[in-house]
Design a protein around this motif. Structure first.
Motif, mmCIF file in Angstrom:
data_model
loop_
_atom_site.group_PDB
_atom_site.id
_atom_site.type_symbol
_atom_site.label_atom_id
_atom_site.label_comp_id
_atom_site.label_asym_id
_atom_site.label_seq_id
_atom_site.Cartn_x
_atom_site.Cartn_y
_atom_site.Cartn_z
ATOM 1 N N THR A 80 14.028 -34.714 -22.870
ATOM 2 C CA THR A 80 13.443 -34.186 -24.097
ATOM 3 C C THR A 80 14.305 -34.604 -25.283
ATOM 4 O O THR A 80 15.497 -34.325 -25.314
ATOM 5 C CB THR A 80 13.361 -32.653 -24.041
ATOM 6 O OG1 THR A 80 12.616 -32.266 -22.883
ATOM 7 C CG2 THR A 80 12.695 -32.088 -25.290
ATOM 8 N N ALA A 81 13.686 -35.282 -26.265
ATOM 9 C CA ALA A 81 14.390 -35.648 -27.495
ATOM 10 C C ALA A 81 14.276 -34.509 -28.505
ATOM 11 O O ALA A 81 15.228 -34.186 -29.200
ATOM 12 C CB ALA A 81 13.825 -36.927 -28.080
ATOM 13 N N GLU A 82 13.100 -33.940 -28.597
ATOM 14 C CA GLU A 82 12.873 -32.791 -29.476
ATOM 15 C C GLU A 82 11.596 -32.110 -29.028
ATOM 16 O O GLU A 82 10.698 -32.735 -28.500
ATOM 17 C CB GLU A 82 12.805 -33.209 -30.952
ATOM 18 C CG GLU A 82 11.685 -34.176 -31.311
ATOM 19 C CD GLU A 82 10.336 -33.511 -31.545
ATOM 20 O OE1 GLU A 82 10.286 -32.341 -31.974
ATOM 21 O OE2 GLU A 82 9.321 -34.149 -31.286
ATOM 22 N N LEU A 109 8.902 -43.785 -26.470
ATOM 23 C CA LEU A 109 8.688 -42.379 -26.794
ATOM 24 C C LEU A 109 7.339 -41.927 -26.253
ATOM 25 O O LEU A 109 6.374 -42.686 -26.297
ATOM 26 C CB LEU A 109 8.687 -42.152 -28.312
ATOM 27 C CG LEU A 109 9.937 -42.503 -29.096
ATOM 28 C CD1 LEU A 109 9.669 -42.369 -30.589
ATOM 29 C CD2 LEU A 109 11.085 -41.605 -28.681
ATOM 30 N N THR A 133 8.705 -34.661 -28.166
ATOM 31 C CA THR A 133 8.867 -36.072 -27.847
ATOM 32 C C THR A 133 9.772 -36.201 -26.626
ATOM 33 O O THR A 133 10.859 -35.631 -26.595
ATOM 34 C CB THR A 133 9.518 -36.820 -29.027
ATOM 35 O OG1 THR A 133 8.770 -36.554 -30.212
ATOM 36 C CG2 THR A 133 9.577 -38.314 -28.777
ATOM 37 N N VAL A 135 11.713 -38.979 -24.096
ATOM 38 C CA VAL A 135 12.244 -40.336 -24.102
ATOM 39 C C VAL A 135 12.351 -40.830 -22.664
ATOM 40 O O VAL A 135 13.055 -40.221 -21.841
ATOM 41 C CB VAL A 135 13.638 -40.383 -24.772
ATOM 42 C CG1 VAL A 135 14.206 -41.787 -24.718
ATOM 43 C CG2 VAL A 135 13.559 -39.879 -26.202
#
Length: 139
Positions: A80-82, A109, A133, A135
């Motif tokens: 998890t990026a955000e 992404l 988002t 990754v």
């Protein structure tokens, strides 16, 4: 989905000690969609007795991440990026169901979303929406 791809999701989920702690289980794995159920245990409640937002977030994040993973090659994983959450209602009931979906897959992404419902007395209530988002990363 082929069996190797499905097995990858189940094996990865089984390795998550957090999901085990929460009593969570995979209830659906399909291309671009994953559903996770978790009981609202005494140890995952907040001070008013509702399911804690941390429980809601945890299963929503995992459902969204695994939904992204269903669309990636077998030599990839996701992180998890955000991710953001909108809490819409208290988590009242016996269990929560998180449904993760892929909005836009990608090689760099993946945009994902997750809805979390609380089940109480046979009724399902939408309690949270997450969007984020993921990754893709090599194993």
């Amino acid at each position: 989905m082929n069996e190797d791809a499905r097995a990858r999701i189940y094996n990865s989920f089984a390795a998550q000690s957090m999901m085990q702690t929460l009593g969570a289980e995979l209830i659906e794995v399909a291309e671009g969609i994953v559903r996770i159920a978790s009981p609202i245990l005494p140890g995952s409640r907040q001070q008013q007795g509702f399911g804690h937002a941390g429980l809601t977030f945890s299963i929503g994040d995992s459902a969204a991440g695994y939904a992204a993973l269903t669309l990636l090659p077998l030599d990839m994983e996701v992180v998890t990026a955000e991710i953001k959450i909108n809490l819409l209602a208290p988590a009242r009931g016996e269990r929560l169901i998180a449904t993760g979906r892929v909005v836009k897959p990608g090689k760099r992404l993946c945009v994902v979303t997750s809805e979390v419902h609380a089940e109480a007395d046979g009724k399902s209530t939408l309690i949270a929406i997450l969007q984020g988002t993921m990754v893709p990363v090599p194993l």
